[in-house]
Design an enzyme around this catalytic site. Structure first.
Site, mmCIF file in Angstrom:
data_model
loop_
_atom_site.group_PDB
_atom_site.id
_atom_site.type_symbol
_atom_site.label_atom_id
_atom_site.label_comp_id
_atom_site.label_asym_id
_atom_site.label_seq_id
_atom_site.Cartn_x
_atom_site.Cartn_y
_atom_site.Cartn_z
ATOM 1 N N ALA A 1 0.873 -1.177 0.000
ATOM 2 C CA ALA A 1 0.000 0.000 0.000
ATOM 3 C C ALA A 1 0.910 1.226 0.000
ATOM 4 O O ALA A 1 2.072 1.154 0.422
ATOM 5 C CB ALA A 1 -0.881 -0.013 1.240
ATOM 6 N N GLU B 1 -0.407 -9.255 -0.540
ATOM 7 C CA GLU B 1 -1.831 -9.522 -0.262
ATOM 8 C C GLU B 1 -2.651 -9.516 -1.559
ATOM 9 O O GLU B 1 -3.533 -10.348 -1.757
ATOM 10 C CB GLU B 1 -2.366 -8.470 0.719
ATOM 11 C CG GLU B 1 -1.748 -8.623 2.101
ATOM 12 C CD GLU B 1 -2.043 -7.443 3.013
ATOM 13 O OE1 GLU B 1 -1.813 -6.278 2.592
ATOM 14 O OE2 GLU B 1 -2.509 -7.665 4.134
ATOM 15 N N GLU C 1 4.789 -5.051 7.169
ATOM 16 C CA GLU C 1 4.063 -3.988 7.873
ATOM 17 C C GLU C 1 4.560 -3.790 9.298
ATOM 18 O O GLU C 1 4.558 -2.684 9.826
ATOM 19 C CB GLU C 1 2.557 -4.295 7.891
ATOM 20 C CG GLU C 1 1.863 -4.180 6.533
ATOM 21 C CD GLU C 1 1.889 -5.460 5.713
ATOM 22 O OE1 GLU C 1 2.660 -6.377 6.058
ATOM 23 O OE2 GLU C 1 1.139 -5.543 4.729
HETATM 24 N N1 CAA Z 1 4.636 3.207 -0.632
HETATM 25 C C1 CAA Z 1 5.048 4.373 -1.176
HETATM 26 N N2 CAA Z 1 6.239 4.509 -1.804
HETATM 27 C C2 CAA Z 1 7.025 3.433 -1.872
HETATM 28 C C3 CAA Z 1 6.663 2.200 -1.322
HETATM 29 C C4 CAA Z 1 5.395 2.100 -0.692
HETATM 30 N N3 CAA Z 1 4.942 0.961 -0.181
HETATM 31 N N4 CAA Z 1 7.683 1.322 -1.539
HETATM 32 C C5 CAA Z 1 8.618 1.987 -2.203
HETATM 33 N N5 CAA Z 1 8.245 3.271 -2.412
HETATM 34 C C6 CAA Z 1 8.964 4.334 -3.068
HETATM 35 C C7 CAA Z 1 10.107 4.862 -2.214
HETATM 36 O O1 CAA Z 1 9.624 5.792 -1.278
HETATM 37 C C8 CAA Z 1 11.000 5.452 -3.238
HETATM 38 O O2 CAA Z 1 10.471 6.701 -3.631
HETATM 39 P P1 CAA Z 1 11.401 8.020 -3.663
HETATM 40 O O3 CAA Z 1 12.353 7.730 -4.794
HETATM 41 O O4 CAA Z 1 10.428 9.119 -3.963
HETATM 42 O O5 CAA Z 1 12.084 8.099 -2.353
HETATM 43 C C9 CAA Z 1 10.844 4.521 -4.439
HETATM 44 O O6 CAA Z 1 9.621 3.818 -4.227
HETATM 45 C C10 CAA Z 1 11.960 3.499 -4.547
HETATM 46 O O7 CAA Z 1 12.036 2.830 -3.287
HETATM 47 P P2 CAA Z 1 13.443 2.564 -2.569
HETATM 48 O O8 CAA Z 1 14.396 3.671 -2.832
HETATM 49 O O9 CAA Z 1 13.147 2.246 -1.148
HETATM 50 O O10 CAA Z 1 13.928 1.256 -3.380
HETATM 51 P P3 CAA Z 1 14.892 0.115 -2.870
HETATM 52 O O11 CAA Z 1 15.192 -0.729 -4.078
HETATM 53 O O12 CAA Z 1 16.027 0.661 -2.101
HETATM 54 O O13 CAA Z 1 14.015 -0.750 -1.826
HETATM 55 C C11 CAA Z 1 12.026 -1.909 -1.104
HETATM 56 C C12 CAA Z 1 12.919 -1.489 -2.299
HETATM 57 C C13 CAA Z 1 12.776 -2.915 -0.223
HETATM 58 C C14 CAA Z 1 10.783 -2.566 -1.710
HETATM 59 C C15 CAA Z 1 11.649 -0.668 -0.273
HETATM 60 O O14 CAA Z 1 11.173 0.353 -1.152
HETATM 61 C C16 CAA Z 1 10.599 -0.917 0.752
HETATM 62 O O15 CAA Z 1 10.897 -1.498 1.790
HETATM 63 N N6 CAA Z 1 9.356 -0.450 0.502
HETATM 64 C C17 CAA Z 1 8.273 -0.515 1.461
HETATM 65 C C18 CAA Z 1 7.716 -1.919 1.565
HETATM 66 C C19 CAA Z 1 6.632 -1.946 2.615
HETATM 67 O O16 CAA Z 1 6.846 -1.655 3.764
HETATM 68 N N7 CAA Z 1 5.420 -2.348 2.194
HETATM 69 C C20 CAA Z 1 4.263 -2.434 3.079
HETATM 70 C C21 CAA Z 1 3.433 -1.176 2.994
HETATM 71 S S1 CAA Z 1 2.143 -1.143 4.198
HETATM 72 C C22 CAA Z 1 0.911 -2.106 3.533
HETATM 73 O O17 CAA Z 1 1.017 -2.634 2.450
HETATM 74 C C23 CAA Z 1 -0.319 -2.261 4.392
HETATM 75 C C24 CAA Z 1 -1.281 -3.271 3.932
HETATM 76 O O18 CAA Z 1 -1.327 -4.369 4.445
HETATM 77 C C25 CAA Z 1 -2.240 -3.006 2.881
#
Ligand code: CAA
Length: 288
Positions: free
Chosen positions: A96, A142, A162
């Site tokens: 998300a 999911e 999460e």
């Molecule tokens: N939401 C919004 N933006 C996101 C995102 C997310 N879930 N995941 C990645 N991005 C964005 C980053 O903010 C970044 O944007 P900027 O360039 O503007 O800073 C861009 O995508 C690239 O991301 P990274 O620089 O972090 O890329 P990376 O290759 O270094 O890492 C990753 C990749 C490991 C997937 C890392 O981006 C990450 O950990 N993302 C979050 C994953 C996460 O926590 N997901 C769960 C979300 S909560 C949820 O989903 C609730 C639910 O149950 C519905």
């Protein structure tokens, strides 16, 4: 058949209001956060590509609304037999949209039933295949699990991170992951936020097959075409019977299955399928 091909000029999450305005201008909908097309020799497999590459396909609200719109259209298109949902080579979806969620407080999410429209895909009569390359994290994992079958690219990573954000899965992760891979593995994933590579996802039954990254979507389309050769009524019945097993007791599930099985005896396709077997020829299913 509706055909929708729109390329994104920008990768920000465009608002649904804007999307609605675009649709009203044209009989073929233009999407801003997804690319929609048809694939396969008969163009009978619908393809939805999540397309916010700069945000790793984070599932913002407008994107999910567009996905639902595309699913509605594929569902009502008689020429479409199956749907493939994919992302790009780096990410299926990284969850998300965290930037969208950050400012929300309890009343915003609870009163507004936040994410409640995400499960449209689970109500599809037609089979939906998730083709996952790269990250399928949080809501991305999911969303893939809401599909009927998951094919993974060799570089896929699944996870429910999460907990690392101080929250928990909110689109079915705590319920569907345990059913897919069992309690101990699901609990470990959800309590640590660790990512599971494709090989482990295959071993644990989360995905059914792994392919080289560049072949993944074609293989998912081939699967859609293969299912498309069969009776759409039987496919829909089989799918519904399998899916209900996650919602009811074994006793209820068995009763349901029997009713659906009996139901196929009211169709021409069941008669044709059995007749073709006996006559040693390919069945000609007519969806009747
Ligand atoms: N939401 C919004 N933006 C996101 C995102 C997310 N879930 N995941 C990645 N991005 C964005 C980053 O903010 C970044 O944007 P900027 O360039 O503007 O800073 C861009 O995508 C690239 O991301 P990274 O620089 O972090 O890329 P990376 O290759 O270094 O890492 C990753 C990749 C490991 C997937 C890392 O981006 C990450 O950990 N993302 C979050 C994953 C996460 O926590 N997901 C769960 C979300 S909560 C949820 O989903 C609730 C639910 O149950 C519905």
């Amino acid at each position: 058949m509706f055909r929708l091909v729109s390329r994104l000029a920008r990768t920000g999450c465009s608002s649904s209001t804007h999307f609605g305005a675009i649709r009203s201008l044209s009989s073929t909908a233009t999407f801003e956060n997804i690319i929609v097309d048809t694939r396969g020799a008969k163009a009978n497999v619908g393809l939805i590509q999540l397309n916010r590459p700069k945000a790793l396909n984070a599932l913002c609200d407008p994107l999910m609304r567009e996905v639902n719109e595309a699913l509605d259209r594929f569902e009502s298109d008689d020429e479409i037999a199956a749907v493939v949902i994919t992302g790009n080579e780096k990410a299926f979806a990284a969850g998300a949209d965290i930037k969208e969620m950050l400012p929300l407080d309890y009343k915003d999410v609870a009163a507004g039933s936040f994410l409640s429209h995400w499960d449209r895909v689970t109500r599809m009569r037609k089979p939906v295949i998730a083709a996952v390359n790269g990250f399928a994290l949080g809501g991305g994992c999911e969303f893939a699990m809401m599909c009927d079958i998951i094919y993974a690219g060799e570089n896929a990573h699944f996870g429910q991170p999460e907990i690392l954000l101080g929250t928990i899965p909110g689109a079915g992760g705590t319920q569907r992951l345990i059913r897919a891979i069992g309690k101990s593995k699901a609990m470990e994933q959800i309590l640590t936020g660790e990512k599971m590579p494709a090989t482990e996802a295959l071993q644990s039954g989360l995905v059914s097959k792994i392919f080289p990254v560049g072949q993944l979507v074609d293989e998912a389309v081939k699967l859609g075409e293969k299912i498309g050769e069969l009776s759409p009524i039987a496919v829909a019945f089989a799918k519904e019977a399998v899916n209900i097993s996650c919602e009811v007791s074994l006793k209820e599930g068995l009763r349901f299955e029997k009713k659906m099985f009996y139901g196929t005896f009211a169709t021409n396709d069941r008669r044709e399928g059995m007749k073709a077997f006996i006559e040693k020829r390919k069945a000609n299913f007519t969806n009747t």
